[in-house]
Design an enzyme around this catalytic site. Structure first.
Site, short mmCIF file in Angstrom:
data_model
loop_
_atom_site.label_atom_id
_atom_site.label_comp_id
_atom_site.label_asym_id
_atom_site.label_seq_id
_atom_site.Cartn_x
_atom_site.Cartn_y
_atom_site.Cartn_z
N GLY A 122 -43.88 -20.89 35.46
CA GLY A 122 -44.34 -21.93 36.36
C GLY A 122 -44.08 -21.64 37.82
N CYS B 55 -44.85 12.49 40.26
CA CYS B 55 -44.02 13.12 41.29
C CYS B 55 -43.65 14.57 40.96
CB CYS B 55 -42.76 12.30 41.52
SG CYS B 55 -43.06 10.75 42.41
N CYS C 177 -40.86 11.14 37.58
CA CYS C 177 -42.05 10.72 36.85
C CYS C 177 -43.10 11.84 36.85
CB CYS C 177 -42.64 9.43 37.44
SG CYS C 177 -43.62 9.63 38.95
#
Length: 412
Positions: free
Chosen positions: A261, A351, A348
């Site tokens: 919310g 990279c 990663c």
């Protein structure tokens, strides 16, 4: 323990008396969510595979970068290809070639985004704003709430559709995720308190119906894996409403909780602490739609176990790259001749194989590979940020890690 789904606590944050919970309590913790498709070590970031896919990134790459779990959108999967197709294909995990745990949300966000034309990013600071300031340019109303449920007008073809507590649970059972969410009505910070109160009670009534339908369908699952049901806590910025929602939903037979919310950024941690004060400690807590670095730390410190957000992928497709030293846009001219990876020291795939210059070129040419590489890096950043936070809790150095990480990211 033989239960198909449960949460086990690993370590709590030390109590300093300066937390935001009752009596200065800090609710931060590490743990394990045990599911039929494997364990989720928490705190954890959950990448969002809206249409049963991370845009531009195959499931095996998501597993390779360290994602433990993916979350898909039940409303969009209902529209296409349809829950019957996914069920016939063996369920969400098999459909998307993902063997690890899966979540689906209920369609509650679409109650807001299609109902009032709000932008995809829910405003977390509405100081001086009105609804007219934060709605999308196309203001056609596509969702209409009544006591029983919601009538939708499809954003794809304009066709009319109906969601209710029972329909949402039925769709999610056929999709077959490990964790499903109760159908709720999402409000915004510019809705008046009177409407927040009305919506909170309606969401509770819907939650009770969701539990009943979930129990009915679960009894018919036969040999299919158990599905856990999370109830969703609303209440905007109001302490009494948030605490009330936590007590209401925790009174039901649910397996965990979604904190959702409208909430204001500056008190996100306080809101999490309010509900964590009232929730049982043996069930997991998921914070819906949060990915800002400071918000993640605030959420973890005050009881959040898992987090999901589309922003890492969406930002990546637009050239915004997350690093431990802040965020930058790789499409700028300054990176035309830059041979460095997107973030120096990052391990990663993007990279370790490509330069900023190359990713910049791909994105500016609108080559899909550019979005893929930027998304891989950004998802890796958040997945491993939560891994590092978990390690800091278990290693007893959370406070020091939080201070250094936030100082470095925000250059303060």
């Amino acid at each position: 323990m033989n239960k198909p789904f449960y949460f086990s606590l690993s370590k709590r944050l030390p109590q300093s008396g300066k937390g935001l919970g009752k009596g200065g309590k800090r609710h931060g913790r590490s743990g394990i969510i045990h599911t039929p498709h494997g364990d989720i070590f928490t705190p954890a970031f959950i990448p969002v595979a809206t249409q049963a896919a991370i845009k531009g990134v195959l499931s095996d790459k998501m597993e390779e970068l360290g994602a433990q779990v993916l979350l898909s959108n039940a409303f969009h999967l209902h529209e296409r290809p349809g829950e019957e197709v996914i069920e016939a294909m063996g369920g969400l995990g098999k459909f998307m070639n993902w063997s690890r745990p899966t979540y689906t949300d209920s369609g509650g966000f679409q109650v807001l985004s299609l109902g009032s034309g709000f932008k995809k990013i829910l405003a977390m600071d509405v100081s001086g704003l009105s609804k007219g300031d934060i709605v999308a340019e196309t203001r056609e109303r596509r969702a209409f709430v009544d006591e029983d449920g919601v009538d939708f007008k499809s954003p794809l073809n304009g066709a009319k559709d109906r969601f209710s507590a029972e329909i949402s649970i039925g769709i999610q059972h056929k999709i077959g995720a490990d964790v499903i969410f109760a159908f709720d009505e999402l409000t915004t910070l510019v809705d008046p308190r009177s409407y927040q109160e009305e919506s909170l009670e309606r969401t509770f009534r819907w939650a009770k119906r969701c539990v009943a339908e979930h129990e009915r369908l679960s009894s018919q699952r036969g040999g299919k894996p158990y599905q856990a049901l999370f109830g969703v806590l609303q209440g905007a910025n109001y302490e009494d409403l948030r605490r009330k929602a936590a007590l209401q939903i925790s009174s039901l037979n649910v397996d965990g909780f979604g904190i959702g919310g409208a909430l204001e950024k500056k008190i996100l941690g306080q809101i999490c602490a309010w509900v964590a004060d009232e929730l049982p400690e043996d069930k997991p807590r998921h914070i819906l739609g949060i990915a800002a670095v400071d918000d993640v730390f605030a959420g973890v410190e005050n009881g959040g176990d898992t987090f999901d957000c589309v922003l890492p992928a969406r930002c990546g497709r637009n050239g915004a790259i997350y690093t431990h030293s802040g965020r930058y846009n790789v499409t700028r001219a300054a990176f035309l001749y830059d041979a460095r990876p997107l973030e120096e020291g990052c391990r990663c795939y993007a990279c370790t194989h490509y330069s900023r210059s190359y990713v910049r070129h791909l994105l500016r040419c609108k080559e899909m590979d550019g979005s893929t590489l930027a998304t891989i890096h950004n998802e890796y950043f958040f997945v491993h940020l939560l891994d590092d936070i978990r390690a800091s809790i278990e290693g007893g150095y959370f406070d020091e890690f939080k201070e250094s990480a936030l100082r470095r990211f925000y250059n303060s």
